[in-house]
Design a protein around this motif. Structure first.
Motif, PDB file in Angstrom:
ATOM      1  N   ALA A   1      33.155 -29.181  24.901  1.00 25.38           N
ATOM      2  CA  ALA A   1      33.920 -30.145  24.121  1.00 25.38           C
ATOM      3  C   ALA A   1      33.801 -29.841  22.628  1.00 25.38           C
ATOM      4  O   ALA A   1      34.778 -29.956  21.875  1.00 25.38           O
ATOM      5  CB  ALA A   1      33.431 -31.559  24.417  1.00 25.38           C
ATOM      6  N   ARG A   2      32.598 -29.416  22.205  1.00 23.55           N
ATOM      7  CA  ARG A   2      32.372 -29.132  20.791  1.00 23.55           C
ATOM      8  C   ARG A   2      33.111 -27.869  20.327  1.00 23.55           C
ATOM      9  O   ARG A   2      33.673 -27.834  19.237  1.00 23.55           O
ATOM     10  CB  ARG A   2      30.875 -28.977  20.539  1.00 23.55           C
ATOM     11  CG  ARG A   2      30.524 -28.814  19.050  1.00 23.55           C
ATOM     12  CD  ARG A   2      29.038 -28.908  18.800  1.00 23.55           C
ATOM     13  NE  ARG A   2      28.306 -27.768  19.352  1.00 23.55           N
ATOM     14  CZ  ARG A   2      27.534 -27.802  20.426  1.00 23.55           C
ATOM     15  NH1 ARG A   2      27.392 -28.944  21.101  1.00 23.55           N
ATOM     16  NH2 ARG A   2      26.896 -26.732  20.849  1.00 23.55           N
TER      17      ARG A   2
ATOM     18  N   CYS B   1      32.507 -35.901  32.219  1.00 21.40           N
ATOM     19  CA  CYS B   1      33.193 -35.707  30.936  1.00 21.40           C
ATOM     20  C   CYS B   1      34.641 -36.170  31.052  1.00 21.40           C
ATOM     21  O   CYS B   1      35.121 -36.523  32.130  1.00 21.40           O
ATOM     22  CB  CYS B   1      33.139 -34.222  30.542  1.00 21.40           C
ATOM     23  SG  CYS B   1      34.023 -33.130  31.682  1.00 21.40           S
TER      24      CYS B   1
ATOM     25  N   ALA C   1      29.047 -31.090  26.896  1.00 22.99           N
ATOM     26  CA  ALA C   1      28.988 -31.347  25.459  1.00 22.99           C
ATOM     27  C   ALA C   1      29.337 -30.097  24.671  1.00 22.99           C
ATOM     28  O   ALA C   1      30.038 -30.158  23.642  1.00 22.99           O
ATOM     29  CB  ALA C   1      27.594 -31.846  25.081  1.00 22.99           C
ATOM     30  N   TRP C   2      28.873 -28.947  25.140  1.00 19.97           N
ATOM     31  CA  TRP C   2      29.109 -27.684  24.426  1.00 19.97           C
ATOM     32  C   TRP C   2      30.582 -27.292  24.439  1.00 19.97           C
ATOM     33  O   TRP C   2      31.158 -26.971  23.397  1.00 19.97           O
ATOM     34  CB  TRP C   2      28.248 -26.592  25.053  1.00 19.97           C
ATOM     35  CG  TRP C   2      28.475 -25.225  24.502  1.00 19.97           C
ATOM     36  CD1 TRP C   2      28.237 -24.801  23.220  1.00 19.97           C
ATOM     37  CD2 TRP C   2      28.989 -24.087  25.210  1.00 19.97           C
ATOM     38  NE1 TRP C   2      28.565 -23.465  23.106  1.00 19.97           N
ATOM     39  CE2 TRP C   2      29.019 -23.014  24.301  1.00 19.97           C
ATOM     40  CE3 TRP C   2      29.391 -23.887  26.524  1.00 19.97           C
ATOM     41  CZ2 TRP C   2      29.467 -21.743  24.676  1.00 19.97           C
ATOM     42  CZ3 TRP C   2      29.832 -22.628  26.898  1.00 19.97           C
ATOM     43  CH2 TRP C   2      29.864 -21.572  25.974  1.00 19.97           C
TER      44      TRP C   2
ATOM     45  N   GLU D   1      25.589 -31.713  31.826  1.00 21.17           N
ATOM     46  CA  GLU D   1      25.835 -32.525  30.630  1.00 21.17           C
ATOM     47  C   GLU D   1      25.770 -31.655  29.378  1.00 21.17           C
ATOM     48  O   GLU D   1      26.579 -31.827  28.445  1.00 21.17           O
ATOM     49  CB  GLU D   1      24.811 -33.659  30.558  1.00 21.17           C
ATOM     50  CG  GLU D   1      25.046 -34.753  31.600  1.00 21.17           C
ATOM     51  CD  GLU D   1      23.914 -35.768  31.671  1.00 21.17           C
ATOM     52  OE1 GLU D   1      24.129 -36.849  32.254  1.00 21.17           O
ATOM     53  OE2 GLU D   1      22.818 -35.481  31.139  1.00 21.17           O
ATOM     54  N   HIS D   2      24.817 -30.716  29.329  1.00 20.88           N
ATOM     55  CA  HIS D   2      24.750 -29.779  28.198  1.00 20.88           C
ATOM     56  C   HIS D   2      26.027 -28.945  28.122  1.00 20.88           C
ATOM     57  O   HIS D   2      26.588 -28.742  27.035  1.00 20.88           O
ATOM     58  CB  HIS D   2      23.543 -28.851  28.342  1.00 20.88           C
ATOM     59  CG  HIS D   2      22.216 -29.514  28.205  1.00 20.88           C
ATOM     60  ND1 HIS D   2      21.997 -30.580  27.348  1.00 20.88           N
ATOM     61  CD2 HIS D   2      21.010 -29.249  28.798  1.00 20.88           C
ATOM     62  CE1 HIS D   2      20.728 -30.953  27.429  1.00 20.88           C
ATOM     63  NE2 HIS D   2      20.122 -30.165  28.297  1.00 20.88           N
TER      64      HIS D   2
ATOM     65  N   PRO E   1      20.813 -26.344  25.502  1.00 20.90           N
ATOM     66  CA  PRO E   1      21.701 -26.291  24.332  1.00 20.90           C
ATOM     67  C   PRO E   1      21.487 -25.038  23.492  1.00 20.90           C
ATOM     68  O   PRO E   1      22.452 -24.441  22.999  1.00 20.90           O
ATOM     69  CB  PRO E   1      21.336 -27.565  23.567  1.00 20.90           C
ATOM     70  CG  PRO E   1      20.848 -28.514  24.618  1.00 20.90           C
ATOM     71  CD  PRO E   1      20.114 -27.652  25.597  1.00 20.90           C
TER      72      PRO E   1
END
Length: 389
Positions: free
Chosen positions: A188-189, A216, A185-186, A181-182, A150
């Protein structure tokens, strides 16, 4: 003759240019050993050849299919995605393409506008940057770390599109589930769209392949996943692959593909449907593993190169920075003096490295090519040392 400004400043891909040079030299009667590209010595899988032969015998006239591909082929590919990749998709979220390059071009064309930013990890497959430049995008290059964290991702800003190559060409890196997964999430953010190139999904020696789309909400984020039969099934000349994308993106890609090539050839679609149903090519990968391990052993005692065993893929990624950072010059001299072609790291964004495809020809030819490289490197090192005195 006028040449458009948008293409006049562009150059052919370094990978295809070097391969073309090798063909020219061979046509002149010069026995060049070509490590610049990966062309398998295996034929296409027997079920593919049988299916195509039956299709020719049964249907003498090869029909046009819909631009996105025949419905039964796309249904078969959707079944492959569910079974192998853990991704639920419908046929209208799949488009059959003339190889991964066409899928890449169409995805970028339909998801980005000139001036948008595109994050590419280096070293990189040359087509990523070349295609982005043709489309007026702004590539942002970032060194590929050993591990995606991250903290690393937060330092990359907010690109409009992110390209992920998993498994990775040329290093052989296989992304772990945690790394993906990192990444999920990134993006998407920050609201980035994603293109995931999974062309080498079955060419794995260590680790396991995981599709980002399985981790995702790929439709909401805007994830396009590219697949190719070329390397995983030794079908380079068949020129067939497919893309998984949200339906609206597939529709847009179809609009672009229609006036350019229309559908992929009927027989290539038949071949793709069967190939992607055959699963992992175990016999081929056992052969590749032996070749990989042989190459690593032969280079292990060579002082001027560091050659790690890649976890995946048809390439070796050799670190020759102790010898030279000018690997373009190194490659040019090597092909002139020893008639061996390699891909300089500059073509993939990283000087001081060379990429070697090790799946072509027979093992004696492979060993002879490595012997010539080692001999050339030793002479190169001696010459450099003499110049420093």
């Amino acid at each position: 003759m006028k040449i458009s400004a948008r293409i006049a400043s562009s150059r052919p891909l370094a990978t295809t240019a070097m391969h073309g040079r090798v063909e020219t030299l061979r046509n002149e009667g010069q026995p060049v050993i070509d490590f610049s590209i990966a062309i398998s010595h295996f034929p296409a899988p027997r079920p593919v050849l049988d299916a195509v032969n039956k299709a020719v015998e049964r249907q003498r006239i090869m029909p046009y299919t819909s631009v996105v591909g025949a419905l039964d082929v796309r249904a078969d590919l959707a079944a492959k995605l569910r079974a192998e990749n853990g991704v639920a998709a419908s046929p209208d979220e799949i488009i059959v393409t003339n190889g991964a390059k066409q899928g890449l071009y169409e995805a970028l064309y339909t998801m980005a506008d000139p001036g948008d930013t595109l994050l590419v990890f280096v070293p990189h497959w040359p087509a990523y940057v070349a295609t982005s430049q043709l489309l007026g995008l702004r590539p942002i290059l970032a060194d590929l770390p050993e591990e995606i964290t991250p903290a690393f991702l937060d330092g990359l800003g907010q690109p409009d599109i992110v390209i992920i190559n998993n498994p990775h060409n040329p290093t052989g890196k296989v992304y772990t589930r945690r790394e993906l997964e990192h990444l999920a999430a990134w993006v998407a953010r920050i609201g980035a769209r994603v293109i995931v190139d999974e062309s080498y999904e079955h060419l794995i020696f260590e680790g396991g392949h995981v599709s980002l789309a399985a981790l995702c909400d790929w439709r909401k984020i805007g994830v396009v996943t590219l697949f190719s039969a070329s390397q995983s099934y030794a079908m380079m000349g068949w020129r067939v692959g497919f893309a998984l994308a949200p339906a609206e993106v597939v529709n847009a890609m179809q609009t672009l593909q229609g006036p350019i090539t229309a559908a992929a050839p009927h027989l290539s679609q038949v071949a793709a449907s069967v190939a992607f149903a055959t699963g992992a090519p175990r016999a081929m990968m056992a052969d590749y593993r032996e070749r990989r391990d042989l190459a690593v052993r032969l280079f292990a005692e060579v002082p001027w190169i560091v050659m790690h065993a890649p976890a995946s893929g048809p390439y070796l990624w050799g670190d020759v920075r102790s010898l030279t950072l000018d690997t373009v010059g190194f490659a040019e001299a090597l092909i002139e003096e020893k008639k061996v072609a390699v891909m300089p790291g500059e073509a993939l964004g990283v000087p001081g490295f060379i990429r070697l495809g090790y799946i072509s020809d027979d093992v004696p030819t492979l060993c002879e090519g490595f012997r010539r490289i080692i001999e050339f490197g030793e002479a190169f090192a001696a010459h450099e040392a003499a110049d420093r005195k």
